[in-house]
Structure formats: structure tokens, C-alpha cells
Scaffold this motif. Structure first.
Motif, mmCIF file in Angstrom:
data_model
loop_
_atom_site.group_PDB
_atom_site.id
_atom_site.type_symbol
_atom_site.label_atom_id
_atom_site.label_comp_id
_atom_site.label_asym_id
_atom_site.label_seq_id
_atom_site.Cartn_x
_atom_site.Cartn_y
_atom_site.Cartn_z
ATOM 1 N N GLU A 115 -39.162 -78.061 5.303
ATOM 2 C CA GLU A 115 -38.317 -77.259 6.195
ATOM 3 C C GLU A 115 -38.161 -77.998 7.515
ATOM 4 O OE1 GLU A 115 -40.361 -73.501 6.443
ATOM 5 O OE2 GLU A 115 -41.787 -74.234 7.906
ATOM 6 N N ALA B 200 -46.134 -65.916 3.986
ATOM 7 C CA ALA B 200 -46.728 -66.998 4.775
ATOM 8 C C ALA B 200 -48.069 -67.402 4.161
ATOM 9 C CB ALA B 200 -46.914 -66.548 6.209
ATOM 10 N N ASN C 297 -47.179 -74.663 7.500
ATOM 11 C CA ASN C 297 -47.351 -73.686 8.579
ATOM 12 C C ASN C 297 -48.350 -74.153 9.632
ATOM 13 O OD1 ASN C 297 -45.622 -71.456 8.151
ATOM 14 N ND2 ASN C 297 -46.805 -70.901 6.349
HETATM 15 C C1 BGC Z 1 -41.856 -70.780 5.217
HETATM 16 C C2 BGC Z 1 -42.907 -70.613 6.283
HETATM 17 C C3 BGC Z 1 -42.965 -69.159 6.737
HETATM 18 C C4 BGC Z 1 -43.112 -68.241 5.542
HETATM 19 C C5 BGC Z 1 -43.082 -66.752 5.933
HETATM 20 C C6 BGC Z 1 -42.092 -69.800 4.118
HETATM 21 O O1 BGC Z 1 -41.097 -69.958 3.149
HETATM 22 O O2 BGC Z 1 -41.968 -72.110 4.705
HETATM 23 O O3 BGC Z 1 -42.597 -71.449 7.367
HETATM 24 O O4 BGC Z 1 -44.080 -68.961 7.585
HETATM 25 O O5 BGC Z 1 -42.077 -68.488 4.627
HETATM 26 O O6 BGC Z 1 -41.976 -66.442 6.748
#
Ligand code: BGC
Ligand code: NAI
Length: 255
Positions: free
Chosen positions: A94, A188, A194
Motif C-alpha cells: 500500500e 488491522a 502497519n
Molecule cells: C490495511 C491496513 C489497515 C487495515 C485496517 C488493511 O487492509 O493494509 O493498513 O490498518 O486494513 O484498516
């Protein structure tokens, strides 16, 4: 064990959720092709962990945004372990950029690594499964963000939205071949993706507060669901997504 004599590929397999998936599948008796793009030492260590479980694995350096590299993963499964039963399209990146500030390069990178890889990973795995006979499982590591906006991460949301329809459409197309296609939508999870949130106490507090269960998931909590989906216990599940999100998508301040 539920995956005895099964052969799996896990893309992005030497870190985070992918690593936990490798260990969960091997823990149920599967042989695993571990795809990675960096840190070969981590792959070597993971292969040793798989061997300690009494199972076999093969690390393969392959960039999933390239179709030829995906074919090499499938060929390794067929040539080294004799077949392919479970394809886990897990690799993903991402950029945490919005619709206003995402560059063409960022857009291409996210869409190629997350979505193009899952599309051709599904195609090449399905061709191998159809050729060998006996059906198979394709598991796409999507996200809650296949269906739920994450402002400031737009290309990522697009890629996961595409994965949602890949799972549904390929699931319908491949059902006559005995191949099921299921998405997993984590909320998450405490992984490298993260790291910046987890390292910032204020951001982590805000994130935890948004999750009804009150904390991030551990990678094992996602991997256990993948192992279930790979097993015969999930034989009637296809063309849908299983969300493993601690309730985050339903979270409401109760106004
Ligand atoms: C993302 C994370 C995000 C999580 C919850 C995931 O798909 O890669 O960056 O914290 O979703 O929102
Ligand atoms: P991670 O950063 O540990 O895993 C991503 C993996 O993809 C890494 O091993 C990375 O080397 C690999 N990768 C990147 N580019 C690649 C390429 N071109 N070819 C092959 N592999 C490549 O993070 P995490 O969390 O384990 O992510 C795994 C999947 O889970 C991703 O698809 C991510 O979108 C998804 N996910 C993660 C969530 C989270 O909160 N951690 C939540 C929802 C979904």
C-alpha cells in the motif's frame, strides 16, 4: 491432519500474514512453495521451521507482478511436489496516498502487485489444477477495504475492490472444475504493513478504539482461517469473502 498430501503456494510468504499462513498450512500437513522478493535469510529460516513441523517447503524468489514469475511458482509446485492444490494470493503493498496525490507509478505498483498478481495467480493455478484434475482452492488475501473506504489509501482500496470481484467471478467460472475461490478480508493485523501505525501510540490508540474487539489481530488469527478454507471443511464455500476483522466494519460510535 487436514491438509496431508496437499501442495500449496503462498505469495509474499516470508513475512507477516503470509509467513503465518505458511506455518498454518504446513501445520496441517501441506507442502508449501514460499514466494518472496526480499530477505532470503527469512525464507531460509521459515523453511527450517516448516521442516521442524515435519513438512516440506521450497523458497522461490519471484515478483508476483510478473506473469512469468507466477508461472515459475506454479511450475515449482508441480515439479518439486507433483501437483498444486491450494493457491494463496497473499502478496500486497500500500502507498497510503489519496486520490489527489497518488502518482502514476504508485498506482501501477499497487494495482500490479495486489490485483494483477491475484488475477494471473488465479488463472495459472486454475490451469494447473484443471490439467492435473481433482479440483483445488484459490484463496485471495483481500481486506476489509475491498468494501470499506480507507481515505488516504485509494489505490489500495481499488486493488482490493478488484480482488472482491475477481473472487466472485472466478469462483463462478471455476466451480464446474471443482475449484473454489474465496477471499479473506482481514481488518488491522500487527504486521510490517502497519508498522508506522503500531509505532505511533496516538495512532494505535485511535485504531484500537475503532475495533470492537479492541486490538489488532495477530497474523495467526488470519492464518487459521486460511487453513480452514484450504481444508475439506470449507468445501461448500466459494465466490465470497470471509471477513476476519474484530468487528471493525460494523463499528459504530452509537450516536
Ligand atoms: C490495511 C491496513 C489497515 C487495515 C485496517 C488493511 O487492509 O493494509 O493498513 O490498518 O486494513 O484498516
Ligand atoms: P507484509 O508487508 O508483511 O506482507 C506483504 C508481503 O508481500 C511481503 O512479504 C512483501 O515482501 C510481499 N511483496 C511485496 N511486493 C511483492 C512482489 N512484487 N512479489 C512478491 N511479493 C511481494 O504485510 P501483511 O500485512 O502480511 O500483508 C499480507 C497481505 O495481507 C497483503 O495483501 C495485505 O494487503 C493484506 N492485508 C493486511 C492487513 C493488515 O492489517 N496487516 C489487513 C488486510 C489485508
Amino acid at each position: 491432519m487436514k491438509l496431508n498430501d496437499k501442495v500449496a503456494i503462498v505469495t509474499g510468504g516470508n513475512t507477516g500474514i503470509g509467513k503465518a499462513v505458511v506455518l498454518a498450512l504446513a501445520g496441517q500437513g501441506a507442502s508449501v512453495v514460499i514466494d518472496y522478493v526480499c530477505n532470503p535469510e527469512a525464507t531460509d529460516e521459515l523453511e527450517r521451521q516448516v521442516a521442524a513441523l515435519g513438512e516440506k517447503s521450497a523458497g522461490v524468489e519471484a515478483d508476483v507482478s510478473k506473469v512469468a514469475d507466477l508461472q515459475r511458482l506454479v511450475d515449482t509446485a508441480a515439479q518439486t511436489f507433483g501437483r498444486l492444490d491450494v493457491m494463496v494470493n497473499n502478496a500486497g503493498v500500500e502507498t497510503r496516498t489519496s486520490v489527489l496525490d497518488t502518482t502514476e507509478d504508485q498506482y501501477a505498483k499497487v494495482l500490479d502487485i495486489n490485483l494483477k498478481s491475484a488475477f494471473f495467480g488465479t488463472q495459472l493455478a486454475a490451469k494447473q489444477m484443471i490439467g492435473q484434475g481433482g479440483g483445488g482452492r484459490i484463496i485471495n488475501m483481500s481486506s476489509v477495504h475491498e468494501d470499506w473506504p480507507m481515505p488516504g489509501n485509494t489505490a489500495y482500496c481499488l486493488s482490493k475492490g478488484g480482488m472482491r470481484m475477481l473472487t466472485r467471478t472466478a469462483g463462478v467460472e471455476l466451480a464446474p472444475h471443482g475449484i473454489t475461490v474465496v477471499g479473506v478480508g482481514p481488518g488491522a493485523v500487527d504486521t510490517p504493513i502497519n508498522a508506522s501505525t503500531v509505532a505511533d501510540p496516538a495512532k494505535l490508540k485511535t485504531l484500537d478504539a475503532a475495533i470492537p474487539i479492541g486490538r489488532l489481530a495477530e497474523p495467526d488469527e488470519i492464518a487459521g482461517v486460511v487453513a480452514f478454507l484450504a481444508s475439506d471443511d470449507a468445501s461448500y464455500l466459494t465466490a465470497t469473502t470471509i471477513f476476519v476483522d474484530g468487528g471493525i466494519m460494523q463499528s459504530s460510535p452509537g450516536l
